[in-house]
Write an enzyme that holds these catalytic residues in place. Structure first.
Site, PDB file in Angstrom:
ATOM      1  CB  ALA A 167      56.182  20.370  64.523  1.00  0.00           C
ATOM      2  CG  PHE A 222      59.515  17.648  70.226  1.00  0.00           C
ATOM      3  CD1 PHE A 222      60.111  16.525  69.674  1.00  0.00           C
ATOM      4  CD2 PHE A 222      58.298  18.074  69.716  1.00  0.00           C
ATOM      5  CE1 PHE A 222      59.511  15.848  68.624  1.00  0.00           C
ATOM      6  CE2 PHE A 222      57.683  17.403  68.668  1.00  0.00           C
ATOM      7  CZ  PHE A 222      58.292  16.285  68.126  1.00  0.00           C
ATOM      8  CD  GLU A 246      55.333  11.114  74.907  1.00  0.00           C
ATOM      9  OE1 GLU A 246      54.687  11.050  73.864  1.00  0.00           O
ATOM     10  OE2 GLU A 246      55.196  12.043  75.720  1.00  0.00           O
ATOM     11  CB  THR A 273      64.140  19.637  65.310  1.00  0.00           C
ATOM     12  OG1 THR A 273      63.373  19.692  66.529  1.00  0.00           O
ATOM     13  CG2 THR A 273      64.620  21.033  64.950  1.00  0.00           C
ATOM     14  NE  ARG A 274      58.693  13.826  62.969  1.00  0.00           N
ATOM     15  CZ  ARG A 274      59.099  12.765  62.268  1.00  0.00           C
ATOM     16  NH1 ARG A 274      59.953  12.921  61.284  1.00  0.00           N
ATOM     17  NH2 ARG A 274      58.655  11.573  62.539  1.00  0.00           N
ATOM     18  CG  ASP A 284      46.642  13.450  67.554  1.00  0.00           C
ATOM     19  OD1 ASP A 284      47.594  13.113  66.837  1.00  0.00           O
ATOM     20  OD2 ASP A 284      46.761  13.809  68.733  1.00  0.00           O
TER      21      ASP A 284
END
Length: 211
Positions: A78, A76, A48, A80-81, A7
């Site tokens: 995975a 959030f 973020e 729709t991001r 990752d």
């Protein structure tokens, strides 16, 4: 072990991506854009998201406290991001990955401004992560995030290379950002805009070649 998939966030980079700049589209008021970027991130518990709120408050001390009554926060995923908020007046704000938001905007029949395409490219070329903010499926501008590559990581990958281990960085970043980080970190290969299926296919491909 022949191949090691890693990752990016928190492994190759420190993983504390921070908002460093706001780039509203030319037709969008900067103060308005910063406020909406903050509102879209107000319930975002990620580093973020918090950094977007912090930067917005630092740039606009008059923002004050936002009355969140009637807000419906969108987490959030995975798939729709993207994440954001639905406001009581029917306004929908979403911030997310460039390709995901661009698809959302164009699917709704709206034009994604070419100037924002260029802005996204500029941010990605510097190794940054561009997040696009949209309101009711209309692109408003781009938020720039930056991360730091871990000290000494390139030497570690070189040691693995000498041992015969191939290193592959797996990231949800767009290809330009991924390329920049991969080159700086010294990995052998990378997968950008990665989905779980992409990772699995890469593993199968390596296994089929005898790895």
């Amino acid at each position: 072990i022949d191949t090691l998939l890693l990752d990016r966030t928190g492994t190759i980079t420190i993983g504390n991506r921070k908002a460093t700049n706001f780039y509203p589209y030319k037709d969008v008021n900067r103060a308005d854009f910063i406020r909406k970027a903050m509102i879209s991130s107000i319930a975002d518990e990620t580093p973020e998201g918090k950094s977007i709120v912090e930067l917005a408050r630092a740039l606009q001390s008059d923002i004050g406290n936002i009355d969140q009554s009637g807000y419906k926060f969108i987490k959030f995923t995975a798939e729709t991001r993207a994440s954001g908020v639905d406001l009581p007046d029917g306004t929908r704000l979403r911030k997310g990955a460039y390709d995901a938001i661009k698809n959302k905007v164009t699917r709704a029949g709206n034009v994604f401004p070419p100037e924002l395409d260029l802005q996204v490219t500029e941010i990605a070329k510097k190794g940054g992560t561009p997040l696009v903010l949209e309101e009711n499926e209309k692109a408003l501008g781009v938020i720039e995030l930056q991360d730091i590559i871990k000290t000494g990581i390139k030497d570690r990958f070189e040691r693995l290379r000498r041992m015969g281990v191939k290193t592959v960085m797996v990231t949800g970043d767009n290809p330009l950002t991924a390329k920049f980080i991969a080159e700086k970190a010294g990995v052998d290969d990378y997968i950008a805009e990665a989905t779980p299926e992409d990772k699995l296919n890469y593993i199968k491909k390596e296994q089929q070649s005898g790895k």
